[in-house]
Write a protein that holds these residues in place. Structure first.
Motif, PDB file in Angstrom:
ATOM      1  N   MET A   1     -17.884 -17.585  18.669  1.00 14.76           N
ATOM      2  CA  MET A   1     -17.382 -18.898  18.320  1.00 14.76           C
ATOM      3  C   MET A   1     -18.475 -19.932  18.606  1.00 14.76           C
ATOM      4  O   MET A   1     -19.105 -19.906  19.660  1.00 14.76           O
ATOM      5  N   ALA A   2     -18.690 -20.841  17.677  1.00 15.68           N
ATOM      6  CA  ALA A   2     -19.723 -21.862  17.837  1.00 15.68           C
ATOM      7  C   ALA A   2     -19.316 -22.871  18.906  1.00 15.68           C
ATOM      8  O   ALA A   2     -18.139 -23.199  19.059  1.00 15.68           O
ATOM      9  N   GLU A   3     -20.313 -23.337  19.626  1.00 14.71           N
ATOM     10  CA  GLU A   3     -20.058 -24.324  20.661  1.00 14.71           C
ATOM     11  C   GLU A   3     -19.807 -25.686  20.013  1.00 14.71           C
ATOM     12  O   GLU A   3     -20.477 -26.058  19.045  1.00 14.71           O
ATOM     13  N   ASN A  32     -19.845 -33.189  17.295  1.00 15.50           N
ATOM     14  CA  ASN A  32     -20.958 -32.566  16.575  1.00 15.50           C
ATOM     15  C   ASN A  32     -21.868 -33.591  15.899  1.00 15.50           C
ATOM     16  O   ASN A  32     -22.255 -33.449  14.741  1.00 15.50           O
ATOM     17  N   ASP A  33     -22.195 -34.648  16.656  1.00 20.34           N
ATOM     18  CA  ASP A  33     -23.127 -35.704  16.209  1.00 20.34           C
ATOM     19  C   ASP A  33     -22.640 -36.483  14.985  1.00 20.34           C
ATOM     20  O   ASP A  33     -23.433 -37.111  14.299  1.00 20.34           O
ATOM     21  N   LYS A  34     -21.346 -36.453  14.721  1.00 19.48           N
ATOM     22  CA  LYS A  34     -20.794 -37.208  13.588  1.00 19.48           C
ATOM     23  C   LYS A  34     -20.309 -38.569  14.058  1.00 19.48           C
ATOM     24  O   LYS A  34     -20.320 -38.882  15.244  1.00 19.48           O
ATOM     25  N   GLU A  35     -19.881 -39.378  13.103  1.00 20.32           N
ATOM     26  CA  GLU A  35     -19.357 -40.712  13.391  1.00 20.32           C
ATOM     27  C   GLU A  35     -18.208 -40.613  14.400  1.00 20.32           C
ATOM     28  O   GLU A  35     -17.324 -39.762  14.239  1.00 20.32           O
ATOM     29  N   PRO A  36     -18.206 -41.459  15.437  1.00 22.89           N
ATOM     30  CA  PRO A  36     -17.125 -41.397  16.431  1.00 22.89           C
ATOM     31  C   PRO A  36     -15.761 -41.668  15.798  1.00 22.89           C
ATOM     32  O   PRO A  36     -15.642 -42.469  14.875  1.00 22.89           O
TER      33      PRO A  36
END
Length: 73
Positions: A1-3, A32-36
């Motif tokens: 599973m991806a972190e 994952n570094d996307k828009e909050p």
């Protein structure tokens, strides 16, 4: 599973706290570094672990606010 990568940008408020110290919070979180996005979930005291939660856009949060304002408690 991806972190899953996350960064809590702002804790808006604590809704409740369990006897074990976990707190249910409304926060602004970047996943994952996307828009909050707005996020409601339980967090461990050091915020290293989390429970299941719900993530909302600003528009969804506004709609939820409007719905809650219409409830007679």
């Amino acid at each position: 599973m991806a972190e899953i990568k996350f960064e809590i940008k702002e804790t808006i408020g604590v809704l409740s706290q369990s006897a074990k110290g976990w707190s249910k919070e409304l926060s602004l979180v970047s996943w994952n570094d996307k828009e909050p996005k707005y996020d409601i979930r339980e967090w461990s005291p050091d915020h290293s672990k989390m429970g299941k939660g719900v993530t909302l856009t600003a528009e969804e949060l506004q709609k939820l606010r409007d719905l809650l304002n219409g409830i007679n408690l």
